[in-house]
Motif scaffolding. Structure first.
Motif, PDB file in Angstrom:
ATOM      1  N   TRP A 157     -23.041  43.211  49.365  1.00  0.00           N
ATOM      2  CA  TRP A 157     -24.493  42.507  49.245  1.00  0.00           C
ATOM      3  C   TRP A 157     -25.688  43.675  49.067  1.00  0.00           C
ATOM      4  CZ3 TRP A 157     -25.449  37.665  49.246  1.00  0.00           C
ATOM      5  CH2 TRP A 157     -24.381  36.676  49.749  1.00  0.00           C
ATOM      6  N   ARG A 158     -26.385  43.356  48.212  1.00  0.00           N
ATOM      7  CA  ARG A 158     -27.533  44.455  47.849  1.00  0.00           C
ATOM      8  C   ARG A 158     -29.058  43.646  47.914  1.00  0.00           C
ATOM      9  NH1 ARG A 158     -24.359  47.009  48.538  1.00  0.00           N
ATOM     10  NH2 ARG A 158     -22.968  48.122  47.318  1.00  0.00           N
ATOM     11  N   ARG A 159     -29.979  44.493  48.002  1.00  0.00           N
ATOM     12  CA  ARG A 159     -31.380  43.806  47.867  1.00  0.00           C
ATOM     13  C   ARG A 159     -31.354  43.029  46.683  1.00  0.00           C
ATOM     14  NH1 ARG A 159     -35.699  44.019  50.640  1.00  0.00           N
ATOM     15  NH2 ARG A 159     -37.850  43.761  49.740  1.00  0.00           N
ATOM     16  N   GLY A 160     -31.766  41.835  46.914  1.00  0.00           N
ATOM     17  CA  GLY A 160     -31.885  40.764  45.912  1.00  0.00           C
ATOM     18  C   GLY A 160     -30.557  39.937  45.358  1.00  0.00           C
ATOM     19  N   SER A 161     -29.521  40.332  45.829  1.00  0.00           N
ATOM     20  CA  SER A 161     -28.352  39.502  45.442  1.00  0.00           C
ATOM     21  C   SER A 161     -28.439  38.295  45.715  1.00  0.00           C
ATOM     22  CB  SER A 161     -27.235  40.091  46.409  1.00  0.00           C
ATOM     23  OG  SER A 161     -26.896  41.393  46.198  1.00  0.00           O
ATOM     24  N   ARG A 162     -28.375  37.185  44.773  1.00  0.00           N
ATOM     25  CA  ARG A 162     -28.598  35.793  45.072  1.00  0.00           C
ATOM     26  C   ARG A 162     -27.119  35.382  45.846  1.00  0.00           C
ATOM     27  NH1 ARG A 162     -30.681  32.405  40.175  1.00  0.00           N
ATOM     28  NH2 ARG A 162     -29.120  33.239  38.788  1.00  0.00           N
ATOM     29  N   TRP A 185     -21.376  33.773  48.672  1.00  0.00           N
ATOM     30  CA  TRP A 185     -20.734  35.057  48.192  1.00  0.00           C
ATOM     31  C   TRP A 185     -22.058  35.960  47.471  1.00  0.00           C
ATOM     32  CZ3 TRP A 185     -15.688  35.954  49.610  1.00  0.00           C
ATOM     33  CH2 TRP A 185     -14.956  34.811  49.755  1.00  0.00           C
ATOM     34  N   PRO A 186     -22.042  37.168  47.386  1.00  0.00           N
ATOM     35  CA  PRO A 186     -23.054  37.766  46.404  1.00  0.00           C
ATOM     36  C   PRO A 186     -22.783  37.365  45.181  1.00  0.00           C
ATOM     37  CG  PRO A 186     -21.551  39.485  47.589  1.00  0.00           C
ATOM     38  CD  PRO A 186     -21.074  38.171  48.176  1.00  0.00           C
ATOM     39  N   GLU A 187     -23.728  37.149  44.418  1.00  0.00           N
ATOM     40  CA  GLU A 187     -23.560  36.937  43.145  1.00  0.00           C
ATOM     41  C   GLU A 187     -22.817  38.009  42.311  1.00  0.00           C
ATOM     42  OE1 GLU A 187     -27.124  35.760  40.713  1.00  0.00           O
ATOM     43  OE2 GLU A 187     -25.838  34.449  39.467  1.00  0.00           O
ATOM     44  N   GLY A 188     -21.713  37.603  41.466  1.00  0.00           N
ATOM     45  CA  GLY A 188     -20.929  38.794  40.873  1.00  0.00           C
ATOM     46  C   GLY A 188     -19.817  39.311  41.761  1.00  0.00           C
ATOM     47  N   ALA A 189     -19.639  39.031  43.038  1.00  0.00           N
ATOM     48  CA  ALA A 189     -18.707  39.575  43.909  1.00  0.00           C
ATOM     49  C   ALA A 189     -17.905  38.302  44.722  1.00  0.00           C
ATOM     50  CB  ALA A 189     -19.193  40.275  44.750  1.00  0.00           C
ATOM     51  N   ILE A 190     -17.840  37.226  43.846  1.00  0.00           N
ATOM     52  CA  ILE A 190     -17.161  35.871  44.573  1.00  0.00           C
ATOM     53  C   ILE A 190     -15.699  36.231  44.782  1.00  0.00           C
ATOM     54  CG2 ILE A 190     -16.409  33.534  44.061  1.00  0.00           C
ATOM     55  CD1 ILE A 190     -18.886  33.151  42.322  1.00  0.00           C
ATOM     56  N   GLY A 191     -15.242  35.991  46.112  1.00  0.00           N
ATOM     57  CA  GLY A 191     -13.889  36.250  46.461  1.00  0.00           C
ATOM     58  C   GLY A 191     -13.650  37.524  47.095  1.00  0.00           C
ATOM     59  N   ASP A 192     -14.796  38.342  46.977  1.00  0.00           N
ATOM     60  CA  ASP A 192     -14.679  39.666  47.556  1.00  0.00           C
ATOM     61  C   ASP A 192     -14.741  39.547  49.263  1.00  0.00           C
ATOM     62  OD1 ASP A 192     -15.201  42.122  48.874  1.00  0.00           O
ATOM     63  OD2 ASP A 192     -16.502  43.023  47.619  1.00  0.00           O
ATOM     64  N   GLU A 193     -13.622  39.576  49.978  1.00  0.00           N
ATOM     65  CA  GLU A 193     -13.474  38.979  51.045  1.00  0.00           C
ATOM     66  C   GLU A 193     -14.447  39.447  52.273  1.00  0.00           C
ATOM     67  OE1 GLU A 193     -10.236  36.662  52.787  1.00  0.00           O
ATOM     68  OE2 GLU A 193     -10.135  38.029  54.214  1.00  0.00           O
ATOM     69  N   THR A 194     -14.557  40.704  52.095  1.00  0.00           N
ATOM     70  CA  THR A 194     -15.816  41.456  53.157  1.00  0.00           C
ATOM     71  C   THR A 194     -17.053  40.885  53.215  1.00  0.00           C
ATOM     72  OG1 THR A 194     -15.862  43.414  51.990  1.00  0.00           O
ATOM     73  CG2 THR A 194     -14.229  43.498  53.889  1.00  0.00           C
ATOM     74  N   ALA A 195     -17.187  40.416  52.043  1.00  0.00           N
ATOM     75  CA  ALA A 195     -18.799  39.837  51.729  1.00  0.00           C
ATOM     76  C   ALA A 195     -18.596  38.557  51.924  1.00  0.00           C
ATOM     77  CB  ALA A 195     -19.025  40.336  50.059  1.00  0.00           C
ATOM     78  N   ALA A 196     -17.893  37.845  52.579  1.00  0.00           N
ATOM     79  CA  ALA A 196     -17.987  36.438  52.776  1.00  0.00           C
ATOM     80  C   ALA A 196     -19.010  36.020  53.746  1.00  0.00           C
ATOM     81  CB  ALA A 196     -16.424  35.840  53.114  1.00  0.00           C
ATOM     82  N   VAL A 197     -19.743  35.184  53.555  1.00  0.00           N
ATOM     83  CA  VAL A 197     -20.904  34.518  54.346  1.00  0.00           C
ATOM     84  C   VAL A 197     -20.974  33.534  54.697  1.00  0.00           C
ATOM     85  CG1 VAL A 197     -23.538  34.490  54.521  1.00  0.00           C
ATOM     86  CG2 VAL A 197     -22.581  36.621  53.878  1.00  0.00           C
ATOM     87  N   ILE A 198     -21.182  33.195  55.721  1.00  0.00           N
ATOM     88  CA  ILE A 198     -21.317  31.448  56.157  1.00  0.00           C
ATOM     89  C   ILE A 198     -22.850  31.393  56.412  1.00  0.00           C
ATOM     90  CG2 ILE A 198     -20.747  31.893  58.651  1.00  0.00           C
ATOM     91  CD1 ILE A 198     -19.062  29.389  58.284  1.00  0.00           C
ATOM     92  N   LEU A 199     -23.442  30.183  55.551  1.00  0.00           N
ATOM     93  CA  LEU A 199     -24.838  29.951  55.541  1.00  0.00           C
ATOM     94  C   LEU A 199     -24.748  28.565  56.261  1.00  0.00           C
ATOM     95  CD1 LEU A 199     -27.493  30.521  54.128  1.00  0.00           C
ATOM     96  CD2 LEU A 199     -26.812  29.018  52.199  1.00  0.00           C
ATOM     97  N   LEU A 200     -25.913  28.338  57.038  1.00  0.00           N
ATOM     98  CA  LEU A 200     -25.953  27.259  57.821  1.00  0.00           C
ATOM     99  C   LEU A 200     -27.264  26.772  57.955  1.00  0.00           C
ATOM    100  CD1 LEU A 200     -24.938  29.608  60.272  1.00  0.00           C
ATOM    101  CD2 LEU A 200     -23.265  27.487  60.911  1.00  0.00           C
ATOM    102  N   ARG A 201     -27.656  25.683  58.159  1.00  0.00           N
ATOM    103  CA  ARG A 201     -28.817  25.164  58.655  1.00  0.00           C
ATOM    104  C   ARG A 201     -28.592  24.459  59.911  1.00  0.00           C
ATOM    105  NH1 ARG A 201     -34.136  23.711  57.017  1.00  0.00           N
ATOM    106  NH2 ARG A 201     -33.565  23.836  54.740  1.00  0.00           N
ATOM    107  N   LEU A 202     -29.336  25.241  61.090  1.00  0.00           N
ATOM    108  CA  LEU A 202     -29.044  24.709  62.264  1.00  0.00           C
ATOM    109  C   LEU A 202     -29.960  23.497  62.663  1.00  0.00           C
ATOM    110  CD1 LEU A 202     -29.286  28.306  63.710  1.00  0.00           C
ATOM    111  CD2 LEU A 202     -27.214  27.013  63.345  1.00  0.00           C
ATOM    112  N   SER A 203     -29.602  22.866  64.020  1.00  0.00           N
ATOM    113  CA  SER A 203     -30.142  21.736  64.379  1.00  0.00           C
ATOM    114  C   SER A 203     -31.441  22.034  64.946  1.00  0.00           C
ATOM    115  CB  SER A 203     -29.159  20.917  65.056  1.00  0.00           C
ATOM    116  OG  SER A 203     -28.804  21.734  66.323  1.00  0.00           O
ATOM    117  N   GLY A 204     -31.717  23.283  65.382  1.00  0.00           N
ATOM    118  CA  GLY A 204     -32.988  23.634  66.020  1.00  0.00           C
ATOM    119  C   GLY A 204     -33.322  25.138  65.489  1.00  0.00           C
TER     120      GLY A 204
END
Lengths: 298, 443
Positions: A157-162, A185-204
């Protein structure tokens, strides 16, 4: 110690031996009675082995299903076992025998050529020399892997990574409905496991210790997907209490409260990804994680 | 003997002088008991593992580079898969006999490790580790660890989803070693997980290094049994300390071993027909960032998995190192268990002031310390193993996972000591009732 001679100290006062066949000391002997039935069993079992062998080979070569040639091989092996056993037990007497356990060793030096008197220093020096040489040979171990450096302390992950999905699609906050969860994933590093991120929209809206600066659209947060316990992906999201759950060892994290651990064997929260939105409305990282991702080390 | 065989024998005997040593071997007396066959079944399983493994090695590709599968299986047809996984799908669906040999290999692996463990239990239960056989007992413990390593690397090679999870956790375990963990992990895995080196390296461990070590260790193990002679159960009217009682190698023991080999082979093949061992289709290949439910290792590593699940959340820094739960659960605890196994023979010898050599086997209830050691250690390992199924039990019984985890935490800590104390007291009372004490010299 050879078999026929007992050492003086252990001269057996009562030997159990009843009979001797050659060098064998027999204590019980049971001769098989002549039996026609046994011949039949051996013949039958041996025929089963023949059929099994043929069935296996022909079945395999002719493209028969596994069940056929596998069963043929099993039957062949089991039948051959029966045949061998019956054949031997019908042909030889069943014998119980005894053998003397080895006695004490003869005394005396292990080698008869002894050294002449010399200073003992050289021998010790030689041992040290061999030891140093041997230790030197461990050095190539270092070639087996790169030096870790700070590889484990940063991710892609870098500043500006989509943030992109596994298919490479960028995301905007509107793509997530309440309770929505997606692995990114950071764009350009799909499947780089340590960069895996879980993105959520919480209920509150999330509360402390979540970093509010990194929450987008009031309820969208992103956490590292790599469990801080043993490094498994935190694969499950329980919507009713906003809990992230690792199926490997059941570590549970509260996504409302900075993904702090609420149960299980882990002691550390999932690091929160500095999250923002770029000019085009896509979700981006504001930089790399500021905490250690994944399991502890060092 | 057929004339041809007789001619061959005479030719060899004439040159190599085989008659005298041959008769000695044929007359060698083997004590008899069904439990003595456990080690033999382990040996047979290993032979079958090597034979089927040679076949599998012809097809396996130790690489995780993506390749497109183009064989007969419809689920994976046209898909990009890691080469290791692809080669196994191909072996399974496109090579006649491939699936059968894979399944036999897997079944034999289960039987190998199971019989190694049962054999070890037999040795401890009956006291076959006593002087002069401590060295062979320790060799056996080494063989057990090698068998675990062989099993784990074999489990990893298909690079399916479960294998990926196993490798990941093994990597974390290495990483958790204080001070040198990151270097250790990088040396063995070739870099940060998931590196492309892990499968090629595990392949070398699984088909070359570990089998080589095991063959060497088995040879030494059998060599020591031959040199030190076998132990035996007590037999009325015979001084087992002085005499070995049993059946000669030829023909009785030969018949026993030959039929055992054929029957174990037959049963393994039959199981390969009936049980879908090694079915990786449902698992699918390893995919980064994903893990499924029921992420259990093979059964023989449940005790480690259970420890990882049950150990409380701990992570602290001291003296410049970071110490975490996985280090205690996955490194310290197993080291202590192994150390306990290693030192036990010496502890028993010292506690009971044993003298001399021991060749006759015993009832473990006659030695209270041993009964307590067995129940304590193996009870602990079994409860940890049960803890590794907490997610499955939770779903099955409808009990919250948190409750089950706490139940197993308490059971694993309290159960084994209670069991050990209980069996210790019981065996002491039992000895006292018979008016006996623990013998310190074999009679």
């Amino acid at each position: 110690m050879t078999d026929g001679t007992a050492p003086g100290s252990r001269q057996p006062e009562t030997t159990p031996v009843a009979d001797e066949i050659g060098d064998l000391r027999v204590i019980a002997r049971d001769d098989p009675p002549p039996s026609g039935a046994n011949d039949l069993i051996v013949m039958g079992a041996a025929s089963g082995a023949i059929l099994g062998g043929i069935g296996f080979a022909v079945g395999l070569l002719a493209g028969a299903p596994l069940g056929f040639y596998g069963a043929a091989l099993a039957v062949g092996l089991l039948s051959l076992g029966v045949a061998v056993r019956r054949w031997i037990t019908d042909r030889f007497p069943d014998i119980d025998a005894v053998e003397l356990r080895p006695g004490p060793e003869p005394s005396g030096p292990i080698a008869d050529v002894a050294p002449v008197p010399r200073r003992s220093f050289l021998g010790r020096f030689l041992a040290v020399a061999a030891g140093v040489l041997g230790l030197g040979l461990i050095a190539p171990v270092v070639s087996l892997g790169p030096a870790p450096g700070d590889a484990l302390r940063r991710t892609a992950w870098r500043r500006g990574s989509r943030l992109v999905t596994t298919d490479g699609q960028p995301l905007s906050p509107a793509d997530l409905s309440p309770g929505g969860v997606v692995t990114v994933w950071p764009e350009g590093a799909i499947g780089d496991e340590t960069a895996a991120v879980i993105l959520l929209r919480l209920s509150g809206e999330p509360v402390d210790p979540t970093n509010g600066d990194w929450v987008v659209d009031s309820t969208v947060v992103a956490y590292s997907k790599i469990c801080t316990h043993a490094g498994c992906p935190v694969g499950l999201f329980r919507e009713q209490d906003d809990a992230l759950f690792c199926p490997c060892h059941q570590s549970t994290f509260d996504a409302q409260r900075g993904a702090i651990p609420t149960f299980g064997p882990t002691a550390r929260a999932l690091p929160q990804l500095p999250l923002g939105v770029d000019d085009e409305g896509n979700l981006v990282a504001l930089g790399d994680f500021t905490e250690q991702v994944g399991p502890a080390f060092g | 003997m057929t004339p041809l065989f007789a001619l061959l024998w005479d030719t060899l005997d004439d040159r190599l002088k085989l008659r005298a040593p041959g008769r000695k071997v044929a007359n060698k007396v083997f004590p008899h008991h069904w439990s003595f066959l456990l080690g033999e079944i382990a040996l047979i399983s290993f032979v079958i593992l090597v034979l089927t493994g040679i076949f599998l090695t012809m097809f396996y590709r130790p690489s995780i580079d993506p390749v497109v599968y183009s064989g007969a299986n419809e689920l994976f047809g046209g898909r990009r898969l890691p080469a290791a996984f692809e080669s196994i799908v191909r072996l399974t669906y496109d090579v006649p006999g491939g699936l059968l040999f894979r399944r036999i290999h897997r079944a034999a692996a289960h039987l190998f490790i199971a019989t190694v463990i049962l054999h070890l239990l037999r040795i401890i239960l009956t006291g076959a580790f006593r002087k002069p056989r401590e060295i062979n007992y320790h060799l056996g413990v080494v063989l057990l660890l090698l068998a675990f390593a062989l099993g784990f690397t074999g489990y990893s090679l298909p690079y399916d989803a479960l294998a990926g999870t196993g490798i990941r956790i093994a990597y974390t375990e290495l990483l958790s070693t204080p001070y040198i963990g990151d270097r250790l992990a990088f040396w063995i895995f070739g870099g940060e997980f998931p590196t492309g080196d892990v499968i090629p390296r595990f392949f070398v461990f699984h088909v070359l290094l570990l089998p080589g070590l095991i063959i060497g260790a088995i040879s030494a193990h059998l060599g020591l049994v031959a040199r030190q002679r076998h132990t035996q159960f007590p037999r009325v009217g015979i001084d087992g300390h002085r005499w070995i009682v049993g059946k000669p190698l030829w023909p009785s023991q030969f018949a026993e071993s030959a039929t055992l080999l054929l029957w174990v082979g037959g049963v393994l093949v039959a199981s390969a027909v009936l049980v879908p061992w090694a079915d990786i289709v449902l698992q699918g290949p390893y995919r980064p960032g994903e893990v499924g439910n029921n992420a259990q290792p093979d059964w023989y590593l449940f005790w480690l998995e259970g420890a990882l699940r049950l150990f409380p959340p701990i992570e602290f820094s001291v003296l410049g190192m970071t110490v975490s739960g996985p280090f205690f659960a996955g490194a310290v605890m197993p080291t202590l268990v192994i150390a306990l196994l290693v030192v036990y023979p010496f502890v028993e010898r010292r506690v009971y002031g044993l003298e001399g050599e021991w060749h006759v086997l015993q009832n473990p209830l006659d030695i209270p310390l041993r009964a307590a050691f067995l129940i304590g250690t193996f009870g602990f390992l079994l409860l940890l193993s049960a803890g590794a199924t907490n997610d499955i039990l939770s779903r099955l019984w409808g009990v919250p996972i948190e409750t089950l985890t706490w139940v197993f935490r308490i059971l694993a800590l309290v159960g084994p000591p209670l069991g050990a104390v209980g069996i210790f007291a019981y065996s002491k009372r039992r000895l006292a009732a018979k008016g006996q004490t623990v013998a310190s010299v074999e009679r």
